[in-house]
Enzyme design. Sequence first.
Site, PDB file in Angstrom:
ATOM      1  N   GLU A   1       5.730  43.242  15.131  1.00  0.00           N
ATOM      2  CA  GLU A   1       6.052  41.588  14.064  1.00  0.00           C
ATOM      3  C   GLU A   1       6.899  42.412  12.150  1.00  0.00           C
ATOM      4  O   GLU A   1       7.203  40.576  11.903  1.00  0.00           O
ATOM      5  CB  GLU A   1       4.721  41.247  13.879  1.00  0.00           C
ATOM      6  CG  GLU A   1       4.973  39.521  13.082  1.00  0.00           C
ATOM      7  CD  GLU A   1       3.399  39.001  13.676  1.00  0.00           C
ATOM      8  OE1 GLU A   1       2.948  37.707  12.863  1.00  0.00           O
ATOM      9  OE2 GLU A   1       2.974  39.025  14.710  1.00  0.00           O
TER      10      GLU A   1
ATOM     11  N   ASP B   1       2.177  41.400  16.516  1.00  0.00           N
ATOM     12  CA  ASP B   1      -0.241  41.166  16.308  1.00  0.00           C
ATOM     13  C   ASP B   1      -0.144  40.965  18.210  1.00  0.00           C
ATOM     14  O   ASP B   1      -0.056  39.719  18.210  1.00  0.00           O
ATOM     15  CB  ASP B   1      -0.153  40.149  15.185  1.00  0.00           C
ATOM     16  CG  ASP B   1      -0.057  40.660  14.115  1.00  0.00           C
ATOM     17  OD1 ASP B   1       0.745  41.878  14.051  1.00  0.00           O
ATOM     18  OD2 ASP B   1       0.182  39.467  12.920  1.00  0.00           O
TER      19      ASP B   1
ATOM     20  N   TYR C   1      -7.630  44.419  11.386  1.00  0.00           N
ATOM     21  CA  TYR C   1      -6.762  43.416  12.044  1.00  0.00           C
ATOM     22  C   TYR C   1      -7.356  42.271  10.596  1.00  0.00           C
ATOM     23  O   TYR C   1      -8.644  42.225  11.313  1.00  0.00           O
ATOM     24  CB  TYR C   1      -6.407  43.073  13.073  1.00  0.00           C
ATOM     25  CG  TYR C   1      -6.156  42.190  13.220  1.00  0.00           C
ATOM     26  CD1 TYR C   1      -3.818  42.374  12.836  1.00  0.00           C
ATOM     27  CD2 TYR C   1      -6.395  40.907  13.659  1.00  0.00           C
ATOM     28  CE1 TYR C   1      -3.412  40.859  13.314  1.00  0.00           C
ATOM     29  CE2 TYR C   1      -5.037  39.968  13.854  1.00  0.00           C
ATOM     30  CZ  TYR C   1      -4.032  39.466  13.532  1.00  0.00           C
ATOM     31  OH  TYR C   1      -3.203  38.379  13.997  1.00  0.00           O
TER      32      TYR C   1
END
Length: 729
Positions: free
Chosen positions: A9, A105, A310
Amino acid sequence: MGKSLVLTEKPSVGRDIAKLLGCNQKGNGCFIGSRYIVTWALGHLVTLADPEAYGEKYKQWRLEDLPMLPKDMELVVIKETSKQYAAVKQLLRQPDVEELIIATDAGREGELVARWIIGKAGWKKPIKRLWISSQTDKAIREGFNNLKPGKAYESLYAAAECRAQADWYVGLNVTRALTCKYNAQLSAGRVQTPTLALVVEREKEIQNFIPKGYWTINARVQGFSLSWQDKSNGQNRMFDQKKAEQLVQKLRRHKGQVAEIKKEAKKEQPPQAYDLTELQRDANRKYGFSAKQTSSIMQQLYEQHKLVTYPRTDSRYLSEDIVPTLPERLKTIAVGPYSELARRVLRTKITPTKRLVDNSKVTDHHAIIPTEQTVFLNKLSPEEAKIYDLIVRRFIAVLSPAFEYEQTTVKVEIQGELFTAKGKIVKQKGWRSVYEGREAADEEADHEEQEQNLPDLQPKQTLEVLDLKLLPGKTKPPKRYTEATLLSAMEHPGQRVNDEALRETLEKTSGLGTPATRADIIEKLFSSFYMERNGKEIVPTSKGIQLIGLVPSELKSPELTAKWEQQLSEISKGREDRQRFIQGIKSYATQLVSEVSGSGQTYRHDNMTRAKCPECGKFLLQVKGKRGEMLVCQDRECGYRQGLSVQSNARCPQCHKKMKLQGEGEHKIFTCACGYREKLSAFNKRREQEGSKGSYNKREVNHYLQKQEKDAPLNTALADALAKLNLPK
């Protein structure tokens, strides 16, 4: 042998994965190895086309052309990042690339980023999916050893695309309808509008609030104080002043007798681990960080430093597979101020409870916790260190034992009237020792009856009343939202929904917005001048209040989000037809446009100045921007802006508050709320004499000197469309 193309990403993630996969040769927007090629997006490279793509008539904003309901939605390459898209497309079309590994992601939006690029480029070969929750080398290696088939995530992609298309149909149609109907720069959306409605409704509650006087009675005895309590309802407030005064007179010069001493052993469990919203809330409350600022810092800690898992998660739980890694994570963070705290937990057997470990409550990603990456605290910026401190202390706290104490409640009778006092004896500090000397991150003390150290008392013991006071007070209105409390309200908006099933859906899903989007939604409401900051408080502007009065009522409620999320959840599981969902959205958009166009309400600019726009001649509006005040043209097509003042980091030498910089040319001057004024030239001279580099933010001043170019819009179809707004003449 063919190669695998890995699509990440962001460039930073791409570099990390390339390094692990041995892709050391730099290519055009990629890294090349013997077996893999690693490339990256820059967030979204492809998005839904603007209305103008569906016909010439949509280039003008006219009420009679609404609703806009294209049969098939088109994808377009985002102009600003088209160079990187071209690089990715070229790689996708290389003959030696045999499969694609999606490494964006791991979530609904990350899936959309990749799939739109793939769709626009026309990729037809096999797809695999990398699904990981942290960016450590270990996690990446394990992820590549357990790649998933791309087909397993097609329903997730379908749900993501349905959400994006639904926001387009509803947001753009209602925005154009409002703008054309009222000839003003107005916008609405599924998440933005109910969020603004929360702020507006709270302001109305405050404005309509009528303070009510009340009185409490305090009795001081040897060593501690007691509060009067109504025997019938347990309340300690009296709203009849005369009765309160009569009661005090009745009790004066009388002794009290201990009626009851109750001792209870109590436990206070550790707070839960952080999700992004809870972390943003604490960072705002403790450090004044905006939600957007916290999100940016978290991305640095996650991608650059690799110190946290994350960040954009909505779970406060861990999955069982993380439990074996907990000791290693504790050893890693046992540095500096966390050394003894972490080792204390390591000396005991770690036995996480369901409050921390619960597979059923982990969806895409688990709670935010530290990684096993070696930490060098001196390499963190002051802001990064503050956020990391919150995460580390919370991680240690959740693994610590409960806070145990003995609570003593004393009831004393004076002439038949009840007085009470509470005391606490700490038995085990437990998790609270992690926050010793500072407020626990989740603690907001606001107790009417303060706990105190109580002497050793006996039942029926007589107490000499040393003083008896009647204390006046007034009921307070509800508090204005801060970013911290607004984030909480967005996460749990169910109290404004009457339907039980929909309320349950909002609690199960992420509420209004997602952890990844809430910060941008709040910033957009500020940048659109629907609300403004007053210190930490959020106050709606006249524009925001009027907008909530103009939009269709259903769009103001979180129920719409709840209904969508119910259906999107079913689509992501393959149990709901996406076409049926989109048809329902089109019908709804038609209904909303009809409601707006048929309304008899009016909109009034009450922030209009008598200064005229030098470009189009219309009167300018005075608004508060992100960094100060400015004049903006009421005609969006004109777009003229002029800075009036900018909030700098320069401190007033008298009261030490931050000063504003205002004025033009040689007349620029710093001003402070305390009345202090100083020319910019004099300020610079004084700072030079003091031998300082200056405490004001030079970048902010430069922005002001360039007349504060407007902030870059969010990369969404709605924001792009608003930027191109073309009102009829």
